[in-house]
Design a protein around this motif. Structure first.
Motif, PDB file in Angstrom:
ATOM      1  N   ILE A  46     -48.157 -21.253 -13.571  1.00 12.40           N
ATOM      2  CA  ILE A  46     -47.779 -22.604 -13.202  1.00 12.40           C
ATOM      3  C   ILE A  46     -48.593 -23.064 -11.887  1.00 12.40           C
ATOM      4  O   ILE A  46     -48.107 -22.498 -10.810  1.00 12.40           O
ATOM      5  N   GLY A  49     -48.916 -23.061  -7.384  1.00  8.36           N
ATOM      6  CA  GLY A  49     -48.392 -22.121  -6.622  1.00  8.36           C
ATOM      7  C   GLY A  49     -48.743 -20.715  -7.128  1.00  8.36           C
ATOM      8  O   GLY A  49     -48.693 -19.331  -6.279  1.00  8.36           O
ATOM      9  N   GLU A 103     -44.282 -17.833 -12.402  1.00  2.65           N
ATOM     10  CA  GLU A 103     -43.707 -18.891 -11.308  1.00  2.65           C
ATOM     11  C   GLU A 103     -44.223 -17.968 -10.025  1.00  2.65           C
ATOM     12  O   GLU A 103     -43.776 -16.922  -9.911  1.00  2.65           O
ATOM     13  N   ASP A 104     -44.427 -18.584  -8.702  1.00  2.00           N
ATOM     14  CA  ASP A 104     -44.532 -18.236  -7.707  1.00  2.00           C
ATOM     15  C   ASP A 104     -42.932 -18.087  -6.998  1.00  2.00           C
ATOM     16  O   ASP A 104     -42.619 -17.019  -6.557  1.00  2.00           O
TER      17      ASP A 104
HETATM   18 MG    MG Z   1     -44.925 -23.689  -8.071  1.00  4.16          MG
END
Ligand code: MG
Ligand code: IMP
Length: 179
Positions: A46, A49, A103-104
């Motif tokens: 995503i 990030g 995701e981050d």
């Molecule tokens: Mg993000």
């Protein structure tokens, strides 16, 4: 690695070192490799990030896999806006595929909670969630997070892909807002 940095109007302290991040990413990659061996999983990072985490994670995962990205946004400045907009959608068919969403950070969980039903409609074999960082006390949506890098307090962090007004994504460590 600097212990303290200034980004625009804010000061941040070193919170997770590059070495600690890399060690944990290696462990996550190896765990994912065991579960997804022979499934040719599709990693979906995503943006923006998760750009750096995704790049490191796929290299830490020694099995056949594919990678792509989506761009969604729920944040402005220091706060989640509560609405999620898709800016770059999926370019490929995910029917029957094992999906690993990368995701981050999972903060309120709004981004993934709103994205998941859209992906489920495309009939993948499975969708697993991996997030480098999770803020458990900030989570507002029911999400099953399959792989977590680090659980952290509900304080704003930057670096290793995470930004403050688009700055600081290029830092190798993670820095926390100084109070
Ligand atoms: Mg993000
Ligand atoms: P959520 O939808 O509230 O879970 O927030 C997810 C997104 O918000 C993440 O993918 C990040 O891009 C951004 N975000 C959340 N917390 C932070 C933070 O502490 N620093 C920078 N970005 C953050």
């Amino acid at each position: 690695m600097d212990k303290q940095i200034q980004v625009q109007d804010l000061t941040f302290n070193l919170f997770i070192t590059e070495t600690t991040i890399q060690q944990r990413v290696k462990e996550l990659g190896e765990e994912i490799a065991i579960q997804f061996k022979d499934q040719n999983p599709l990693f979906i990072g995503i943006l923006n990030g998760a750009l750096i985490f995704t790049a490191d994670l796929i290299r830490a995962c020694p099995i056949a896999s594919e990678v792509t990205f989506m761009k969604v946004q729920s944040y402005a400045g220091l706060q989640s806006t509560g609405t999620v907009t898709t800016q770059i959608g999926l370019q490929q068919d995910i029917k029957g595929r094992s999906i690993i969403l990368v995701e981050d950070i999972i903060d309120t969980g709004a981004t993934l909670y709103h994205l998941l039903p859209d992906l489920q409609k495309l009939a993948p074999r499975s969708i697993s969630l991996v997030s480098l960082l999770v803020k458990p006390t900030a989570l507002k949506y029911p999400l099953v997070i399959d792989y977590k890098g680090f659980e952290i307090p509900d304080k704003f962090v930057i670096g290793y892909g995470l930004d403050y007004n688009e700055q600081a994504r290029n830092l190798s460590g993670i820095y926390q807002l100084k109070k």
